[in-house]
Design a protein around this motif. Structure first.
Motif, PDB file in Angstrom:
ATOM      1  N   ASP A   7      -8.912   2.922  -4.802  1.00 28.63           N
ATOM      2  CA  ASP A   7      -7.774   3.670  -4.257  1.00 28.63           C
ATOM      3  C   ASP A   7      -8.078   4.240  -2.880  1.00 28.63           C
ATOM      4  O   ASP A   7      -7.174   4.545  -2.106  1.00 28.63           O
ATOM      5  CB  ASP A   7      -7.399   4.817  -5.203  1.00 28.63           C
ATOM      6  N   ASP A  67      -7.545   1.090   1.558  1.00 27.41           N
ATOM      7  CA  ASP A  67      -6.262   0.410   1.652  1.00 27.41           C
ATOM      8  C   ASP A  67      -6.335  -0.858   2.488  1.00 27.41           C
ATOM      9  O   ASP A  67      -5.377  -1.622   2.551  1.00 27.41           O
ATOM     10  CB  ASP A  67      -5.197   1.349   2.215  1.00 27.41           C
ATOM     11  N   GLU A  98       0.804  -1.198   0.000  1.00 24.08           N
ATOM     12  CA  GLU A  98       0.000   0.000   0.000  1.00 24.08           C
ATOM     13  C   GLU A  98       0.856   1.274   0.000  1.00 24.08           C
ATOM     14  O   GLU A  98       0.426   2.302  -0.499  1.00 24.08           O
ATOM     15  CB  GLU A  98      -0.934  -0.014   1.209  1.00 24.08           C
ATOM     16  N   ASP A 136     -14.218   3.841  -5.809  1.00 19.12           N
ATOM     17  CA  ASP A 136     -12.846   3.812  -6.309  1.00 19.12           C
ATOM     18  C   ASP A 136     -11.993   3.049  -5.304  1.00 19.12           C
ATOM     19  O   ASP A 136     -11.882   3.470  -4.145  1.00 19.12           O
ATOM     20  CB  ASP A 136     -12.328   5.241  -6.461  1.00 19.12           C
ATOM     21  N   SER A 193      -8.238   1.745 -13.782  1.00 17.33           N
ATOM     22  CA  SER A 193      -8.408   2.742 -12.733  1.00 17.33           C
ATOM     23  C   SER A 193      -9.871   3.138 -12.656  1.00 17.33           C
ATOM     24  O   SER A 193     -10.683   2.792 -13.511  1.00 17.33           O
ATOM     25  CB  SER A 193      -7.536   3.963 -13.020  1.00 17.33           C
ATOM     26  N   PRO A 202       0.222   3.222  -6.028  1.00 17.09           N
ATOM     27  CA  PRO A 202      -0.839   4.219  -6.039  1.00 17.09           C
ATOM     28  C   PRO A 202      -2.198   3.621  -6.364  1.00 17.09           C
ATOM     29  O   PRO A 202      -3.217   4.185  -6.016  1.00 17.09           O
ATOM     30  CB  PRO A 202      -0.384   5.192  -7.126  1.00 17.09           C
ATOM     31  N   PHE A 203      -2.189   2.495  -7.050  1.00 19.21           N
ATOM     32  CA  PHE A 203      -3.452   1.850  -7.396  1.00 19.21           C
ATOM     33  C   PHE A 203      -3.352   0.359  -7.071  1.00 19.21           C
ATOM     34  O   PHE A 203      -2.288  -0.237  -7.180  1.00 19.21           O
ATOM     35  CB  PHE A 203      -3.767   2.060  -8.887  1.00 19.21           C
TER      36      PHE A 203
END
Length: 301
Positions: free
Chosen positions: A149, A152, A26, A147, A104, A30-31
């Protein structure tokens, strides 16, 4: 304008379940593309029951299976993943990867129990004369759209019990019918089919108006003097025939005493007293069934 999406295919459930990620980086990633999904499937205020006749229903049973599916706003739904419970080791296994896709943006996760059903429609089983058959009608599904992202550690997929459970405790007058019991108990369902669509504005799966001609559902007898069946949500009018059964080679019909609206995720409990001169049905309670809590989470291994 409210935005709704019809599900072309594609999640009770009445549980919380954790998925341990195989790998996670993590701090530098970033993704989360390609990484295993950490998720809990939870119920708020309604019951996800696989041991359907249990009052709390907070125990999964060996061999229980749910279906999950992951897709994005840019990709069509792909193959679904089956998750199966091992009652001996109290763990969940999967038949393929449950991971974030190589795209993404927002992901959608759908899940459904029992696993043999599609995510967008449900046909109520007419034969529920055993505990296994009753479970097959205990539809639970859920939806998540965000999303990844932003998450985490864990994502929480809210699940919802979609059907109504009818539970009857009956008493046969021993003076009128000595050493006799009822047979062939049936419960009337006002509808037999229903579809679901994604409502992104509300952030949930929405049940469309149930359809299909009304029909009789063969109930499951249990616990000496009880029978239960699962029906689709619907409205019953005063005087409408709701139950029927056989006793002493005679057919009995039982009518609704008051207007009743069956809602998804509720158990409706009745008491039925049977004599030669009178058959009386009394509603005891209408319960918003309890769900699974974190103490009942099981890991996927």
């Amino acid at each position: 304008m409210k935005k709704t999406i019809q599900i072309s295919y594609a999640v009770f459930a009445l549980m919380a379940m954790s998925f341990a990620a195989c790998t996670q980086n993590e701090d530098i990633t970033p993704f989360l593309s390609g990484q295993e999904i950490n998720a809990t499937f939870s119920i708020r205020g309604v019951q996800t029951r696989v041991n359907t006749l249990d009052y709390y229903g907070n125990q999964w049973e060996d061999g229980n299976q749910i279906n999950v599916q992951v897709f994005t706003d840019e990709t069509a739904p792909g193959d679904s993943i089956h998750l199966t419970y091992d009652g001996n080791n109290k763990t969940w296994s999967r038949d393929s990867r449950f991971h974030w896709l190589d795209k993404s943006g927002k992901h959608t996760i759908l899940a459904v129990y029992p696993s043999e059903y599609k995510f967008d429609k449900f046909d109520l089983p007419k034969n529920q004369d055993s505990s296994e058959a009753l479970k097959s009608a205990d539809l639970i599904n859920g939806y998540w759209h965000e999303d990844p992202d932003r998450y985490d550690r864990y994502v929480d997929i809210p699940m919802k019990h979609r059907m109504a459970l009818v539970m009857i405790t009956y008493h046969v007058g021993t003076a009128d019918y000595p050493n006799m019991d009822i047979s062939e108990p049936q419960v009337y369902s006002k509808h037999m089919n229903v579809t679901f669509k994604i409502d992104q504005e509300q952030g949930k799966l929405v049940m469309d108006q149930p359809t299909g001609n009304p029909d009789w559902v063969t109930a499951c007898k249990h616990d000496t003097n009880k029978f239960s069946a699962i029906v689709l949500p619907g409205s019953y009018a005063t005087g409408e025939i709701f139950l029927k059964f056989e006793l002493d080679n005679k057919n009995f019909n039982v009518k609704m005493k008051t207007p009743t609206e069956f809602e998804e995720g509720y158990r409706y409990t009745y008491e039925l007293n049977i004599g030669k001169n009178k058959v009386e049905l009394t509603q005891i309670s209408s319960d918003d069934l309890a769900g699974w809590d974190n103490d009942n989470e099981e890991e996927l291994k």
